[in-house]
Design an enzyme around this catalytic site. Structure first.
Site, PDB file in Angstrom:
ATOM      1  N   HIS A  62     -30.993   0.285 -27.243  1.00  0.00           N
ATOM      2  CA  HIS A  62     -31.280   0.188 -28.686  1.00  0.00           C
ATOM      3  C   HIS A  62     -30.016   0.467 -29.502  1.00  0.00           C
ATOM      4  CE1 HIS A  62     -35.366   1.619 -27.175  1.00  0.00           C
ATOM      5  NE2 HIS A  62     -35.687   0.509 -27.823  1.00  0.00           N
ATOM      6  N   GLY A 105     -32.739  -7.124 -27.003  1.00  0.00           N
ATOM      7  CA  GLY A 105     -32.114  -6.909 -25.700  1.00  0.00           C
ATOM      8  C   GLY A 105     -32.566  -7.969 -24.705  1.00  0.00           C
TER       9      GLY A 105
END
Ligand code: PAF
Length: 290
Positions: free
Chosen positions: A37, A148
């Site tokens: 993150h 991601g």
């Protein structure tokens, strides 16, 4: 860094940023940050004028028997980490703020990519992801949104949604963050016991086996899947859901690796269900007859 719980306030703040000529980089998350993150936030900080992060564990994307209730949450730690990355705004709504009229009656159909693999194992999951992202994209109005690659199928679904429904946002995928033994970082790793944590490393080893096999000239997907299966099934603490070799764009399973493809794995390791994937190399003359 400002923390906002209200959707209207978020919309107004983001409108003002855009009116002031600021391009917004947006990192949608479910919180319990790890370096994956944080690396998305760093990319947004480097590439855009303003960085907005959402923290919302979205009930729409969890099945009735899944881990919505136990999904890890630690908002104070997340806010401290977000601040360090230079985030400007954090949107952390509760469920009633996000869905004021209850679960939305109008949802986003994620299309056929979403019927496969994760979509087959988790019916309704990608519909929930697309629906919450539609709301978030409308509220934030980012010029670029960051995801991601660990959730490679999610990334493909979001790219398709953005193209098909003409959302004015660029979707940026970023490399999976990994632990030193290769395990993909995931908020759910927190639930692994030390033994399960060691066992979980076999998922990435299996994916690397497939990469090595392709580099050695194996292009046949059945052989690659067998290799990956063998590695994972040798680990008693890991219960395999699927391994697959898929086309990079459509996520359809392929017979041979002749164009951009990915190998994927999903497995339960103790309590948590983990997923991972890697891009497979395409050999220069793959598929040529001569
Ligand atoms: O990848 C996630 O954390 C979630 O699926 C997302 C994109 C924040 C939507 O809830």
């Amino acid at each position: 860094m400002d923390v906002i719980a209200g959707a209207d306030e978020l919309g107004a703040r983001c409108d003002a940023l855009r009116a002031g000529g600021q391009a917004i980089g947006f990192v949608p998350t479910m919180g319990f940050f790890h370096d994956g993150h944080l690396s998305l936030m760093r990319a947004a900080r480097a590439e855009r004028d303003a960085v907005v992060v959402s923290i919302f564990v979205n009930p729409l994307q969890f099945g009735p028997k899944e881990d919505f209730g136990s999904y890890p949450r630690d908002i104070d730690r997340d806010l401290a980490l977000g601040e360090k990355q230079g985030v400007d705004l954090v949107f952390a709504p509760d469920v009633d703020e996000m869905y004021p009229e209850g679960p939305p009656e109008v949802t986003v159909d994620p299309g056929p990519i979403a019927d496969r693999l994760e979509g087959a194992s988790r019916p309704g999951h990608f519909r929930g992801v697309c629906t919450v992202l539609s709301r978030l994209f409308h509220l934030v109005g980012p010029s670029r949104a960051y995801f991601g690659e660990k959730d490679a199928q999610q990334l493909a679904v979001v790219r398709k949604m953005v193209r098909d429904l003409a959302f004015p946002v660029e979707v940026a995928g970023r490399a999976t963050a990994r632990e030193p033994d290769g395990l993909a970082m995931s908020s759910r790793n927190t639930f692994l016991s030390p033994r399960e944590r060691r066992a979980a490393a076999c998922l990435y080893s299996a994916l690397r086996d497939a990469v090595d096999a392709v580099l050695d000239g194996v292009t046949d997907a059945t052989s690659l899947v067998r290799k990956m299966r063998e590695r994972i099934e040798a680990e008693p603490l890991v219960s395999l859901d699927y391994v697959a070799v898929v086309d990079e764009d459509t996520f359809e399973e392929v017979d041979e690796v002749l164009r951009p493809a990915r190998s994927l794995v999903a497995a339960r390791v103790g309590k948590p269900r983990l997923i991972d994937n890697v891009a497979l190399p395409v050999r220069e003359n793959a598929g040529r007859e001569d």
